[in-house]
Write a protein that holds these residues in place. Structure first.
Motif, PDB file in Angstrom:
ATOM      1  N   TYR A 451       0.806  -1.223   0.000  1.00  0.00           N
ATOM      2  CA  TYR A 451       0.000   0.000   0.000  1.00  0.00           C
ATOM      3  C   TYR A 451       0.838   1.272   0.000  1.00  0.00           C
ATOM      4  CZ  TYR A 451      -4.550  -2.195   0.110  1.00  0.00           C
ATOM      5  OH  TYR A 451      -5.683  -2.884  -0.246  1.00  0.00           O
ATOM      6  N   GLY A 455       0.972   4.819  -2.555  1.00  0.00           N
ATOM      7  CA  GLY A 455       0.765   6.145  -2.002  1.00  0.00           C
ATOM      8  C   GLY A 455      -0.134   6.219  -0.783  1.00  0.00           C
ATOM      9  N   PHE A 456      -0.426   5.085  -0.166  1.00  0.00           N
ATOM     10  CA  PHE A 456      -1.264   5.058   1.031  1.00  0.00           C
ATOM     11  C   PHE A 456      -0.416   5.252   2.291  1.00  0.00           C
ATOM     12  CE2 PHE A 456      -4.124   3.121  -1.943  1.00  0.00           C
ATOM     13  CZ  PHE A 456      -5.399   3.226  -1.424  1.00  0.00           C
ATOM     14  N   LYS A 457      -1.045   5.778   3.324  1.00  0.00           N
ATOM     15  CA  LYS A 457      -0.481   5.745   4.670  1.00  0.00           C
ATOM     16  C   LYS A 457      -1.041   4.517   5.373  1.00  0.00           C
ATOM     17  CE  LYS A 457       0.217  10.725   5.217  1.00  0.00           C
ATOM     18  NZ  LYS A 457      -0.090  11.929   6.044  1.00  0.00           N
ATOM     19  N   THR A 458      -0.211   3.838   6.140  1.00  0.00           N
ATOM     20  CA  THR A 458      -0.656   2.584   6.750  1.00  0.00           C
ATOM     21  C   THR A 458      -0.392   2.580   8.252  1.00  0.00           C
ATOM     22  OG1 THR A 458       1.441   1.405   6.513  1.00  0.00           O
ATOM     23  CG2 THR A 458      -0.048   1.380   4.615  1.00  0.00           C
ATOM     24  N   LYS A 473      -4.884   4.266   4.256  1.00  0.00           N
ATOM     25  CA  LYS A 473      -5.699   5.461   4.012  1.00  0.00           C
ATOM     26  C   LYS A 473      -5.054   6.337   2.933  1.00  0.00           C
ATOM     27  CE  LYS A 473      -5.420   6.497   8.411  1.00  0.00           C
ATOM     28  NZ  LYS A 473      -5.571   7.206   9.711  1.00  0.00           N
ATOM     29  N   LYS A 474      -5.917   6.859   2.051  1.00  0.00           N
ATOM     30  CA  LYS A 474      -5.445   7.807   1.032  1.00  0.00           C
ATOM     31  C   LYS A 474      -6.631   8.557   0.441  1.00  0.00           C
ATOM     32  CE  LYS A 474      -4.228   6.591  -3.181  1.00  0.00           C
ATOM     33  NZ  LYS A 474      -3.487   6.089  -4.371  1.00  0.00           N
ATOM     34  N   SER A 475      -6.638   9.879   0.548  1.00  0.00           N
ATOM     35  CA  SER A 475      -7.599  10.779  -0.104  1.00  0.00           C
ATOM     36  C   SER A 475      -9.021  10.217  -0.215  1.00  0.00           C
ATOM     37  CB  SER A 475      -7.099  11.142  -1.515  1.00  0.00           C
ATOM     38  OG  SER A 475      -6.938   9.973  -2.309  1.00  0.00           O
TER      39      SER A 475
END
Length: 513
Positions: A451, A455-458, A473-475
């Motif tokens: 992820y 470009g996701f934060k995990t 999480k992403k946008s």
């Protein structure tokens, strides 16, 4: 030093993962099946003693084909978790690991990395799959064919994983560790009669909270429980309805339990019960001709020997009856007998007789009453009467027997002296399953790396009930993967995955569709 040894043995294990003489041009036009049977903790002398006890050949004798080396990744003596992982995945691992291979941390400790097993590969291809055991189905050996965990003792977590693997049959003990999702299967049974009356295409049955009764005890003390042979027969009937074929795993679990107690009566009880299940499986395989049957022990236990210090000089003139007649006096195993002992021990003579210990003097009975561990004293007395020896109450490291059968539709079967890591290769080739290494890459992707690359934060959250969840999480996109389950939740919408998410206490692995 250990790291080098781990790498060396891993390379050795992988080299044996696929049989060298298996032809890749396997004919897969007709439906193929595999029945994979394991006697937990069974050494060669137990088989010999059981044959003498029975007084005629075992079903196993007809299909003896070789031997299996059982050592684990770092020990000459394995446990069931490491042994079953080797047989299910083709890779050696360390004690307690279930479907995981070790990764060394900076502090020298080890965490597991999940690797795919043959039942997952069978499911991937659309075959029917099932597990049968007389221990809890969440116990080490069946668990290694159906789950992934750092510890064989995490039986609740293993139960949740099994519930999300979508097996067609699950029969045995372990209701205490079961997960509610499995109640939704088409048929749920809890007694022998309910089992035998079922005509469902999917079937789950828990017949005890923990392990099921020893077979000798079952007939008298737990008659509502099915035998291993009865569970095997019903499992085969159920799975045989699948037009694509099936893979059925069966464990005769409690030879090992009796071995840890040094109870020869219990060990014979479970070898004979397993042999009856082999008889059922062998009949099916002979009629089908496209079924590969494998039966093997995962490791030895107890070091039982026919003969002890009493027979040092007399063994040339000691007939088999000298060993078996004391055992045949027992109507219950030592566990079954002890379960009938009243708290005040007033019925101790009846209990001793049920275990075959008759003709005791009043002095002997009085001494037994005072024993802190009456069970241990009873098996020691029986062992002396039957001229048997035990070297340990733990596992042993000897090679074990291999039994196999394959009809006209089985082009190759394991034989000769092989490593336990070779067994999955025969299953894979016979069923034309996807390679386990490729399935591992697909089923167990490092979640954080996957992820972050998009470009996701995990993050990983662990709830108060110890349920771990991987979050990305992403946008405006919020994705959750609950550990041990085959689901992900995208912005509140639940999706079913073709595999389970695994958490080792530090890292998450997820299936990719």
């Amino acid at each position: 030093m250990f790291k080098k040894m781990v790498i060396a043995v891993l390379l050795y294990s992988i080299s044996y993962a696929v049989p060298h003489n298996v032809d890749a041009s396997l004919n897969v036009d007709s439906r193929k099946n595999v029945i994979f049977m394991v006697m937990d903790g069974t050494n060669s002398d137990v088989i010999t003693l059981a044959r003498h006890y029975k007084g005629k050949a075992l079903a196993l004798d007809e299909i003896l084909s070789g031997g299996v080396r059982t050592y684990s990744l770092r020990s000459a003596i394995t446990d069931s978790a490491a042994a079953a992982t080797a047989m299910a995945t083709g890779q050696k691992t360390i004690v307690d690991f279930i479907g995981m291979v070790p990764v060394e941390e900076k502090d020298g400790t080890f965490r597991g990395r999940p690797v795919a097993n043959v039942l997952e590969a069978a499911k991937e291809k659309g075959l029917a799959t099932g597990i049968v055991a007389t221990a809890p189905v969440q116990h080490a050996t069946p668990a290694a064919f159906s789950a992934h965990s750092n510890s064989r003792h995490q039986m609740k977590e293993i139960g949740i994983q099994q519930a999300h693997q979508n097996f067609d049959v699950m029969l045995g003990g372990g209701k205490k560790y079961s997960f509610a999702k499995m109640e939704g299967m088409l048929d749920h049974v809890s007694t022998k009669n309910e089992l035998m009356d079922s005509n469902s295409r999917q079937l789950i049955g828990y017949f005890s909270e923990e392990d099921m009764a020893y077979d000798f005890d079952r007939k008298k003390l737990h008659p509502k429980q099915p035998s291993l042979a009865e569970m095997t027969k019903k499992a085969l009937q159920t799975l045989d309805r699948n037009p694509s074929g099936f893979l059925l795993f069966i464990e005769g679990s409690k030879v090992d339990f009796a071995g840890h107690k040094n109870d020869p009566v219990g060990m014979i009880s479970e070898v004979l019960a397993f042999d009856e299940a082999v008889k059922v499986a062998l009949q099916f395989a002979k009629e089908d001709q496209n079924t590969l049957l494998i039966a093997v022990a995962d490791h030895g236990n107890s070091g039982l020997t026919m003969g002890n210090r009493q027979t040092d000089q007399t063994y040339p003139e000691t007939p088999s009856e000298e060993f078996t007649e004391p055992l045949k006096k027992a109507s219950l195993t030592v566990a079954g007998a002890i379960s009938q002992l009243k708290q005040n021990k007033s019925n101790i003579e009846d209990v001793l007789k049920s275990y075959g210990l008759d003709n005791l003097t009043k002095t002997e009975i009085k001494r037994l009453k005072k024993e802190k561990d009456i069970e241990k004293a009873m098996v020691q007395m029986m062992t002396q009467r039957a001229h048997l020896g035990f070297t340990t109450r733990g596992h042993s490291g000897e090679d074990v027997f291999l039994y196999t059968y394959g009809g006209k539709g089985v082009l190759h079967k394991p034989q000769g002296l092989i490593n336990n890591t070779e067994l999955p290769g025969y299953v894979i080739k016979h069923l034309a399953l996807p390679p386990l290494s490729e399935l591992t890459k697909k089923r167990f992707v490092p979640a954080k790396e996957h992820y972050i690359n998009m470009g996701f934060k995990t993050e990983i959250k662990v709830k108060e009930n110890k349920q771990a969840i991987f979050i990305a999480k992403k946008s405006g996109t919020f994705i959750q993967y609950p550990a041990n389950q085959n689901i992900r939740i995208v912005n509140g919408r639940k999706e079913t995955l073709n595999g389970i998410s695994v958490y080792n206490g530090k890292d998450f692995w997820i299936p990719i569709q």
